[in-house]
Design an enzyme around this catalytic site. Structure first.
Site, PDB file in Angstrom:
ATOM      1  CG  PHE A 144     -21.986   6.691  35.955  1.00  0.00           C
ATOM      2  CD1 PHE A 144     -21.564   7.896  36.490  1.00  0.00           C
ATOM      3  CD2 PHE A 144     -22.904   5.934  36.663  1.00  0.00           C
ATOM      4  CE1 PHE A 144     -22.031   8.337  37.727  1.00  0.00           C
ATOM      5  CE2 PHE A 144     -23.375   6.361  37.904  1.00  0.00           C
ATOM      6  CZ  PHE A 144     -22.942   7.563  38.429  1.00  0.00           C
ATOM      7  CE  LYS A 163     -22.571  12.632  34.490  1.00  0.00           C
ATOM      8  NZ  LYS A 163     -22.526  11.623  33.485  1.00  0.00           N
ATOM      9  CB  CYS A 195     -19.170  14.966  29.861  1.00  0.00           C
ATOM     10  SG  CYS A 195     -20.405  14.169  28.834  1.00  0.00           S
TER      11      CYS A 195
HETATM   12  C1  UGA Z   1     -17.213  11.089  30.439  1.00  0.00           C
HETATM   13  C2  UGA Z   1     -17.114  10.055  31.561  1.00  0.00           C
HETATM   14  O1  UGA Z   1     -15.975   9.201  31.358  1.00  0.00           O
HETATM   15  C3  UGA Z   1     -18.379   9.193  31.640  1.00  0.00           C
HETATM   16  O2  UGA Z   1     -18.303   8.307  32.736  1.00  0.00           O
HETATM   17  C4  UGA Z   1     -19.587  10.141  31.798  1.00  0.00           C
HETATM   18  O3  UGA Z   1     -20.808   9.396  31.828  1.00  0.00           O
HETATM   19  C5  UGA Z   1     -19.617  11.111  30.642  1.00  0.00           C
HETATM   20  O4  UGA Z   1     -18.394  11.861  30.628  1.00  0.00           O
HETATM   21  C6  UGA Z   1     -20.799  12.028  30.824  1.00  0.00           C
HETATM   22  O5  UGA Z   1     -20.803  12.802  31.775  1.00  0.00           O
HETATM   23  O6  UGA Z   1     -21.782  11.895  30.093  1.00  0.00           O
HETATM   24  P1  UGA Z   1     -16.845  11.054  27.787  1.00  0.00           P
HETATM   25  O7  UGA Z   1     -16.836  12.541  27.882  1.00  0.00           O
HETATM   26  O8  UGA Z   1     -17.686  10.400  26.752  1.00  0.00           O
HETATM   27  O9  UGA Z   1     -17.277  10.395  29.201  1.00  0.00           O
HETATM   28  O10 UGA Z   1     -15.340  10.573  27.483  1.00  0.00           O
HETATM   29  P2  UGA Z   1     -14.058  10.148  28.333  1.00  0.00           P
HETATM   30  O11 UGA Z   1     -13.615   8.835  27.846  1.00  0.00           O
HETATM   31  O12 UGA Z   1     -14.275  10.267  29.779  1.00  0.00           O
HETATM   32  O13 UGA Z   1     -13.003  11.241  27.863  1.00  0.00           O
HETATM   33  C7  UGA Z   1     -13.156  12.616  28.176  1.00  0.00           C
HETATM   34  C8  UGA Z   1     -11.922  13.388  27.760  1.00  0.00           C
HETATM   35  O14 UGA Z   1     -10.816  13.056  28.585  1.00  0.00           O
HETATM   36  C9  UGA Z   1     -11.458  13.119  26.333  1.00  0.00           C
HETATM   37  O15 UGA Z   1     -11.094  14.332  25.728  1.00  0.00           O
HETATM   38  C10 UGA Z   1     -10.261  12.223  26.492  1.00  0.00           C
HETATM   39  O16 UGA Z   1      -9.344  12.349  25.440  1.00  0.00           O
HETATM   40  C11 UGA Z   1      -9.682  12.732  27.798  1.00  0.00           C
HETATM   41  N1  UGA Z   1      -8.859  11.742  28.515  1.00  0.00           N
HETATM   42  C12 UGA Z   1      -9.427  10.615  29.011  1.00  0.00           C
HETATM   43  C13 UGA Z   1      -7.498  11.981  28.715  1.00  0.00           C
HETATM   44  O17 UGA Z   1      -6.961  13.021  28.272  1.00  0.00           O
HETATM   45  N2  UGA Z   1      -6.759  11.063  29.406  1.00  0.00           N
HETATM   46  C14 UGA Z   1      -7.303   9.932  29.926  1.00  0.00           C
HETATM   47  O18 UGA Z   1      -6.568   9.157  30.562  1.00  0.00           O
HETATM   48  C15 UGA Z   1      -8.666   9.697  29.716  1.00  0.00           C
END
Ligand code: UGA
Length: 435
Positions: free
Chosen positions: A151, A203, A259
């Protein structure tokens, strides 16, 4: 404990390094010789805060080794983690060829009892397939398969691994479960042990739920724009309810990265295949796509024709604190603006080297600071919310620009403050200061 990680990409490398950090003896296997050579020097091929130091220290302490030799790796560990890529097929399903290949390769190297742990994100029932494959290639091998979803988030991967919210593994064997519990003992976190299929589903269901939260607030942001409400206040108001929570309610250009887009598409495909279509997730994807289109439409409304318009883009990575540009919405935005003839000058604190390798990299100018990107621009777009963008001297930026228009695709900046600095500010779901 002696642990082996097959695959030294994002998840494999960070997991291996953090296991070594808590005292396990870790051997990471990767078939990329250049990458292994780099890692043996204690350098890492990605930007991830805090990771390089952990890798360097643990390589020096002898707890973290790297090899290209799979049999050597399998011989080393009592537990063998599979952390190889699971890329998407064009139809959204998951390409499991790397997982299958690892299962085939490790099978003959299993000479004594091993726990084979799948850490890659895979469709439900992949664990069963891995077990069948190992059995087919090594009928005598003594092993159990476990699913242990990861995660971690890019940009805070080390912290997420060292202080996880929870540890989940799925196992159908007490012997394997006992070893897994021992591995995770140093990480003080709630533990959930399930069957293998449930762990695999957890997941995909977790990532889909987070994406759903993002699309939910983005859909609300469209309503805020139409009704002159402020999505930031709405998010705060609903996020104060403990049952909802404020996290992942940041309206913006939508989710990207390696992801969410992939996992949501995979979950949709799996549920279709299982005969229980997950239509809600199709809507989540649709809202995500619309968010970028609506944003570009707002840019058009303000600048009219985009051809020959000089536009500065701040931020290219898919989120802050990473150099990863895979499925970055910022990149998609730049591609679309370039296709309409806009002249883009972009700046990103970490991702510019990665952008040079992309097709769009040759069609834009890369600047060495946010100010340099803004020079002569008719508009600045904040596409990724790097904190440093909030701390630039906005009076100086306004002076450098041809016209002081600011599109904030991540609601990083305060509209009132930007107005004070003389900007015509457009955020997401915050109405328009002109209206
Ligand atoms: C995501 C999950 O948060 C992790 O828990 C998971 O382990 C991971 O995928 C995975 O499957 O390996 P990640 O892709 O690194 O992590 O990044 P996030 O922080 O989740 O952001 C994903 C996207 O959502 C980004 O483009 C971010 O800008 C966007 N986002 C996030 C939003 O637009 N709004 C939000 O409130 C949060």
């Amino acid at each position: 404990m002696k642990l082996t990680i097959i695959g030294s990409g994002y998840v494999g490398l960070t997991t291996g390094a953090c296991f070594a950090e808590v005292g396990h003896e870790v051997m990471c296997v990767d078939n990329d010789e250049a990458k292994v050579a780099t890692l043996l020097h204690g350098e890492i091929p990605i930007y991830e805060p805090g990771l390089e130091e952990i890798v360097r220290n643990n390589v020096a302490a002898g707890r973290l080794q790297f090899t290209t030799d799979t049999p050597e790796g399998v011989a080393h560990g009592d537990v063998v983690f599979i952390a190889v890529p699971t890329p998407p097929n064009p139809d959204g399903s998951v390409d499991l060829k790397f997982i299958e290949k690892v299962a085939r390769e490790i099978a003959p190297a299993i000479k004594e009892y091993k726990v084979v742990v799948d850490k890659s994100t895979v469709p439900v029932k992949t664990g069963e397939k891995v077990a069948e494959t190992i059995k087919r290639y090594a009928p005598e091998a003594e092993f159990d398969v476990v699913s242990n979803p990861e995660f971690l988030r890019e940009g805070s991967a080390v912290e997420d691994l060292m202080k996880p919210d929870r540890i989940v593994f799925g196992s159908n064997s007490d012997r394997a479960s006992a070893l897994m519990k021992k591995i995770y003992e140093p990480f003080v976190a709630p533990l959930l042990v399930t069957d293998i299929n449930s762990a695999e589903l957890i997941k995909h269901a977790a990532n889909s739920f987070l994406a759903l939260k993002i699309s939910y607030i983005n859909a609300v942001s469209a309503i805020c724009e139409a009704s002159d409400a402020d999505v930031e206040l709405v998010a705060e108001g609903i996020g104060m309810d403990k049952r909802i929570g404020r996290d992942f309610l940041n309206a913006g250009l939508g989710y990207g990265g390696s992801c969410f887009p992939k996992d949501i598409a995979a979950f949709i495909t799996i549920s279709d295949q299982l005969g229980v279509p997950f239509d809600l997730l199709k809507e989540v994807e649709k809202i995500n796509r619309q968010q970028l289109s609506r944003f570009i439409e707002r840019i058009r409304q303000k600048l009219w024709v985009l051809e020959e318009k000089k536009i500065a883009v701040w931020g290219l990575s898919f989120k802050p604190d990473t150099d990863d540009v895979r499925c970055s919405v910022a990149i998609e935005l730049v591609e679309k603006l370039v296709a309409e003839g806009a002249e883009i000058t972009a700046y990103d604190p970490k991702a510019m080297d990665r952008v040079k390798d992309l097709e769009v990299g040759s069609k834009i100018t890369l600047a060495n600071s946010p100010e340099a990107a803004a020079k002569g621009a008719e508009a600045v777009i904040v596409a990724t919310e790097w904190p440093e963008f909030a701390n630039v001297d906005f009076n100086a930026v306004r002076e450098l620009m041809l016209s002081p228009i600011l599109f904030d695709g991540r609601n990083l900046l305060d509209p009132g403050t930007m107005e004070t600095h003389g900007f015509d500010y457009e955020g997401i779901g915050r109405g328009s200061l002109e209206e």
